[in-house]
Design an enzyme around this catalytic site. Structure first.
Site, PDB file in Angstrom:
ATOM      1  N   TYR A  67       0.764  -1.140   0.088  1.00 12.44           N
ATOM      2  CA  TYR A  67      -0.047  -0.003   0.010  1.00 12.44           C
ATOM      3  C   TYR A  67       0.950   1.226   0.055  1.00 12.44           C
ATOM      4  O   TYR A  67       0.629   2.397  -0.746  1.00 12.44           O
ATOM      5  CB  TYR A  67      -0.862   0.029   1.106  1.00 12.44           C
ATOM      6  N   ASP A  68       1.697   1.382   0.924  1.00 13.13           N
ATOM      7  CA  ASP A  68       2.763   2.332   0.977  1.00 13.13           C
ATOM      8  C   ASP A  68       3.542   2.817  -0.389  1.00 13.13           C
ATOM      9  O   ASP A  68       3.593   3.836  -0.838  1.00 13.13           O
ATOM     10  CB  ASP A  68       3.715   2.229   1.895  1.00 13.13           C
ATOM     11  N   ASP A  94       8.758   6.883  20.188  1.00 11.95           N
ATOM     12  CA  ASP A  94       8.186   5.711  20.757  1.00 11.95           C
ATOM     13  C   ASP A  94       7.641   4.653  20.010  1.00 11.95           C
ATOM     14  O   ASP A  94       7.477   5.075  18.813  1.00 11.95           O
ATOM     15  CB  ASP A  94       6.865   6.138  21.744  1.00 11.95           C
ATOM     16  N   LYS A 134       5.606   2.383  17.364  1.00 12.12           N
ATOM     17  CA  LYS A 134       4.461   2.737  16.709  1.00 12.12           C
ATOM     18  C   LYS A 134       3.590   1.516  16.827  1.00 12.12           C
ATOM     19  O   LYS A 134       3.705   0.665  16.415  1.00 12.12           O
ATOM     20  CB  LYS A 134       4.729   2.710  14.983  1.00 12.12           C
ATOM     21  N   ARG A 148     -10.624   7.399  14.741  1.00 14.72           N
ATOM     22  CA  ARG A 148      -9.986   8.455  13.876  1.00 14.72           C
ATOM     23  C   ARG A 148     -11.034   8.713  12.596  1.00 14.72           C
ATOM     24  O   ARG A 148     -10.978   9.571  11.927  1.00 14.72           O
ATOM     25  CB  ARG A 148      -8.698   8.034  13.233  1.00 14.72           C
ATOM     26  N   GLU A 175      -3.993   5.067  20.904  1.00 12.55           N
ATOM     27  CA  GLU A 175      -4.266   3.984  19.934  1.00 12.55           C
ATOM     28  C   GLU A 175      -4.859   2.884  21.006  1.00 12.55           C
ATOM     29  O   GLU A 175      -4.565   2.722  22.283  1.00 12.55           O
ATOM     30  CB  GLU A 175      -2.883   3.330  19.637  1.00 12.55           C
ATOM     31  N   CYS A 206     -10.243 -38.360   9.905  1.00 16.46           N
ATOM     32  CA  CYS A 206      -9.358 -38.071  10.918  1.00 16.46           C
ATOM     33  C   CYS A 206      -8.192 -38.960  10.575  1.00 16.46           C
ATOM     34  O   CYS A 206      -7.946 -40.009  10.740  1.00 16.46           O
ATOM     35  CB  CYS A 206     -10.205 -38.375  12.069  1.00 16.46           C
ATOM     36  N   CYS A 240      -7.468 -41.186  14.068  1.00  8.85           N
ATOM     37  CA  CYS A 240      -8.117 -42.346  14.462  1.00  8.85           C
ATOM     38  C   CYS A 240      -8.613 -42.958  12.982  1.00  8.85           C
ATOM     39  O   CYS A 240      -9.319 -44.160  12.977  1.00  8.85           O
ATOM     40  CB  CYS A 240      -9.224 -41.997  15.497  1.00  8.85           C
ATOM     41  N   CYS A 271     -13.392 -34.177  13.638  1.00  7.28           N
ATOM     42  CA  CYS A 271     -13.431 -35.497  13.982  1.00  7.28           C
ATOM     43  C   CYS A 271     -14.560 -35.852  15.001  1.00  7.28           C
ATOM     44  O   CYS A 271     -14.196 -35.193  16.066  1.00  7.28           O
ATOM     45  CB  CYS A 271     -11.961 -36.231  14.455  1.00  7.28           C
TER      46      CYS A 271
HETATM   47  S1  IVH Z   1       1.752  10.186  17.138  1.00  5.00           S
HETATM   48  C1  IVH Z   1       0.276  13.940  14.168  1.00  5.00           C
HETATM   49  N1  IVH Z   1       2.619   7.936  18.306  1.00  5.00           N
HETATM   50  O1  IVH Z   1       0.090   5.666  13.504  1.00  5.00           O
HETATM   51  C2  IVH Z   1       0.334  12.473  14.383  1.00  5.00           C
HETATM   52  N2  IVH Z   1       1.161   8.035  16.368  1.00  5.00           N
HETATM   53  O2  IVH Z   1       0.124   5.471  10.493  1.00  5.00           O
HETATM   54  C3  IVH Z   1       0.732  12.098  15.848  1.00  5.00           C
HETATM   55  N3  IVH Z   1       0.373   5.531  15.705  1.00  5.00           N
HETATM   56  O3  IVH Z   1      -3.049   7.043  12.904  1.00  5.00           O
HETATM   57  C4  IVH Z   1       0.769  10.735  15.967  1.00  5.00           C
HETATM   58  N4  IVH Z   1       1.626   4.407  17.108  1.00  5.00           N
HETATM   59  O4  IVH Z   1      -2.616   7.551  15.255  1.00  5.00           O
HETATM   60  C5  IVH Z   1       1.977   8.506  17.267  1.00  5.00           C
HETATM   61  N5  IVH Z   1       3.439   6.133  19.188  1.00  5.00           N
HETATM   62  C6  IVH Z   1       2.702   6.690  18.397  1.00  5.00           C
HETATM   63  C7  IVH Z   1       1.654   6.052  17.414  1.00  5.00           C
HETATM   64  C8  IVH Z   1       1.213   6.474  16.429  1.00  5.00           C
HETATM   65  C9  IVH Z   1       0.792   4.533  16.246  1.00  5.00           C
HETATM   66  C10 IVH Z   1      -0.720   5.862  14.828  1.00  5.00           C
HETATM   67  C11 IVH Z   1      -1.187   7.193  14.534  1.00  5.00           C
HETATM   68  C12 IVH Z   1      -1.594   7.184  13.020  1.00  5.00           C
HETATM   69  C13 IVH Z   1      -1.078   6.126  12.319  1.00  5.00           C
HETATM   70  C14 IVH Z   1      -0.002   6.362  11.188  1.00  5.00           C
END
Ligand code: IVH
Length: 738
Positions: A87-88, A168, A170, A191, A229, A471, A474, A489
């Site tokens: 997708y990306d 942090d 994801k 969202r 999240e 099966c 058995c 089974c």
């Molecule tokens: S900060 C302005 N921190 O990943 C955006 N987003 O692909 C600030 N997501 O929908 C978001 N972990 O909601 C932030 N540690 C994290 C995250 C995080 C997952 C989500 C985010 C967004 C999606 C983007």
């Protein structure tokens, strides 16, 4: 079939409603599978017939249609068909074309929005500030390019400020925004498409780690929007799938889909039972004082905001910290990737946010993502190998699960030699054959998954796989019940079924006997020392010591734990341990509350059983069938003879109340958590139902009760508000409720 397949490879699923697919997609539906061909990584630009003289315009149109379609599958249906990476890549290709040829941008381009459409059945509401997605990078070079771009865009900011990033993990769940007014939780929105989200206030209220009121003495902001999240942790995910499988219901492909499915429930008691979590990572709009100006609050650094969230009582993503420049960002990325499998939840990369909130505001957003934050995604853990054989594993309930026996291959550093193929339909859909070259992937520590065959490498003499009709353990005939995906089974004395049942009997979901794990049960069965669960209780320390790797401490523990279970197991655990089809832990509780012991349960007719909350004809029939089977009765007699015969616990009833023995259900938003109310009801001797049925005595309604209220009124069930319910708690039996 697996309902939420993360990736579905050729041929495309045919059962999907055709109107969901834009007509322009019909010509693109086929090329995607080839994305698995060697030397052509998935999602690489495809070559399309080009009738237009303007190739860019034509390609952009195709990409938009394709991306919108995948957006819809991913965000609205929770049933994606291509990988995030694929997708990306498509997304970036469109971004690239639109950047080069701005005149080709259209208002409906997916590059202009962040997500999917909103489901029609949940109320929707606008976000006060749009919720953006994040741009992705995949390498140190790309990360560096992103950071330099930010620097260039804000030349007046100091080097120091532009170098300091909060990092942090994801989180791989669903983004959600919570609103607090004067410290009190008042609203939750998903969202949605970024502009508008679904109102999931009632469902989010059931999320255990969500503060219903901010901690501390305040003063609190007049209005605070906390973003984060919603996740299902791995353990809850596995338990959920196990329950779903036992009940013959669809299982979820991954925790993200399970979290989405659990949150978007109109019946919030389902959400409550799913153990979701909320982790906070950023803020929306903040209004410090009534009548003041909406803004970002007094926190100058993102790190301060996160610290404030923690003080307010939020859980925040594990391991967040500041990183200075590329080197530290890279170190953090490496650390997180190494830790990935040890985390209790799934992550798919690392998010970096500029720590300085003024700089953040000054940088702002592009049409679709912030300029101050970026996600550095982990590489997908996939590999190509040979599917040597398909074997069939027999589960406790007799379900025959096909397993791919693979030529061992390293996937992201872990050797994989087996992967699940789910069921017959799944194999047929993908047309997976023995001897095929296949792509497999590993998501977190969930069992590896077969993505699909590499058709180009298929041997000419290969034949479609025939799912066995017997099966493998058995030899008895297997059967596939209507509406189920699985072959089973049905032989009660199938050795594989017996072994799995025994493992279940002592497991956490059963009697929960400490120290008696699957490995030992298997070993004892192999040695011919135990044939059924009752045999386990005849084991002595002396003979156990004869087994390899069994020391005195373990042997003692083994025997004492079993003895403890024999003497003290509660009736509900015992019923759950028996592994009666469709009787999970919840139903076992219901039964144990109503019946004195197994004798009483055995006497119950189908009608008696169906009078109980949550028990329908199918479950009742399954319970009757259990007692009608000789081998089960023999086993029960042995348990009785050895003293494993629990009785219903006398409820700690302080007094007989008007609620004693009454079936009750709570719905809508109450002043305290649903759980608290359920506990009060149970303490007063009531039986709390998990879902609506005509057998209820009372429906207690809070705010926004929804369809259950209508149903109760139609069925003539007494409806109570909170006050009426509380009054009943103290009323003596026999007094009138109204
Ligand atoms: S900060 C302005 N921190 O990943 C955006 N987003 O692909 C600030 N997501 O929908 C978001 N972990 O909601 C932030 N540690 C994290 C995250 C995080 C997952 C989500 C985010 C967004 C999606 C983007």
């Amino acid at each position: 079939m697996k309902q939420h397949s993360l990736f579905s490879v050729p041929p495309r699923e045919t059962g999907r409603p055709s109107e969901a697919v834009p007509p322009s997609l019909s010509m693109t539906a086929e090329p995607l599978p080839q994305s698995l061909a060697p030397g052509q990584p998935d999602g690489e630009p495809h070559v399309y017939p080009d009738k237009d003289t303007d190739q860019d315009a034509a390609r952009a149109a195709v990409l938009r249609a394709e991306l919108n379609h995948h957006n819809y599958l991913y965000h609205t249906l929770d049933a994606p068909e291509i990988t995030d990476e694929a997708y990306d890549r498509l997304f970036r290709e469109l971004v690239e074309i639109e950047a080069r040829r701005p005149e080709l941008q259209t208002p409906d381009s997916p590059t202009r929005r962040t997500g999917g459409e909103v489901l029609p059945d949940l109320e929707t509401r606008a976000h006060s500030l749009r919720m953006y997605g994040l741009d992705n990078v995949f390498s140190p070079e790309e990360w560096q390019a992103f950071a330099l771009r930010a620097k260039r865009q804000l030349p007046e900011a100091s080097e120091e400020i532009m170098n300091e990033w909060w990092a942090d993990p994801k989180l791989d769940g669903l983004a959600c925004e919570l609103t607090y007014e004067n410290g009190v939780f008042v609203q939750a929105l998903t969202r949605g498409d970024g502009e508008t989200g679904e109102v999931v206030t009632a469902a989010m209220r059931t999320v255990r780690n969500l503060p219903l009121r901010l901690r501390g003495n305040g003063p609190f902001p007049a209005r605070l929007e906390v973003r984060g999240e919603v996740l299902m942790f791995r353990r809850q995910f596995e338990e959920l799938n196990q329950r779903q499988e036992e009940a013959g219901q669809k299982t979820f492909a991954n925790p993200r889909n399970a979290a989405a499915g659990s949150l978007r429930q109109l019946d919030t008691s389902i959400t409550a039972a799913r153990g979701l979590r909320f982790l906070a990572y950023s803020a929306g709009q903040i209004l410090m004082e009534e009548g003041g100006e909406a803004g970002r609050g007094p926190w100058e650094k993102h790190a301060d905001l996160i610290a404030a969230f923690r003080e307010y009582g939020f859980e925040t993503p594990t391991g967040g910290r500041l990183c200075c420049g590329l080197r530290e960002a890279q170190t953090y990325y490496n650390e997180m990737e190494a830790k990935r499998d040890a985390l209790p939840f799934e992550i798919d990369g690392v998010v970096y946010k500029l720590n300085d909130r003024d700089a953040e505001e000054a940088l702002g957003y592009t049409a679709r993502a912030p300029r101050f934050a970026v996600a550095w995604k982990f590489a997908a853990r996939r590999a190509k190998t040979t599917l040597e054989r398909i074997t069939i594993q027999v589960g406790r309930t007799g379900v025959l699960t096909p397993v791919a026996e693979l030529k061992p291959v390293s996937v992201g550093g872990v050797m994989v030699s087996r992967a699940t193929l789910h069921n017959e339909d799944e194999i047929r859909h993908m047309d997976i054959r023995e001897g095929d070259t296949v792509i497999i992937q590993r998501a977190g520590d969930v069992i590896p998954d077969v993505v699909g065959p590499v058709l180009e490498e298929r041997k000419p003499d290969s034949v479609p796989y025939e799912f066995p009709r017997r099966c493998p353990e058995c030899g008895s005939e297997a059967s596939r019940l209507e509406g189920e995906a699985a072959w089973r089974c049905l032989n009660m004395s199938c050795p594989a079924v017996l072994l799995r049942s025994m493992v279940h009997f002592v497991s956490k979901a059963g009697l929960d006997v400490q120290g008696v794990g699957a490995r030992w049960v298997e070993e004892l069965v192999k040695a011919g020392r135990v044939r059924n669960a009752a045999d386990l209780f005849t084991l002595e320390v002396k003979e156990l010591l004869g087994f390899e790797r069994m020391g005195e401490v373990l042997a003692e523990k083994f025997v004492t734990s079993l003895d403890e279970a024999r003497r003290a197991a509660p009736l509900e655990r015992f019923i759950a341990a028996l592994g009666i089809r469709l009787v999970g832990e919840q139903t076992a509780k219901t039964l144990a509350a109503d019946f004195e012991d197994m004798d009483a349960l055995e006497q119950a007719t189908q009608e008696d059983l169906m009078r109980l909350p949550d028990i329908g004809p199918e479950v009742a029939a399954s319970i009757r069938a259990f007692f009608a089977t000789d081998s089960n009765r023999t086993l029960l007699e042995r348990f009785r003879a050895m003293g494993l015969w629990p009785r219903r616990k006398e409820r700690p009833m302080r007094k007989e109340t008007a609620l004693s023995g009454k079936r009750i259900l709570f719905t809508g938003t109450l002043s305290r958590s649903r759980e608290e109310f359920q506990n009060m009801a149970e303490a007063a001797g009531a039986l709390v139902a998990a879902s609506f049925s005509k057998k209820l005595d009372y429906l207690v309604v809070g705010e926004n009760p929804g369809s259950k209220l209508t149903k109760a009124e139609e069925a003539g069930i007494a409806v109570l508000d909170e006050a009426a319910f509380t009054a009943l708690l103290d009323q003596k039996e026999g007094e009138s409720a109204r």
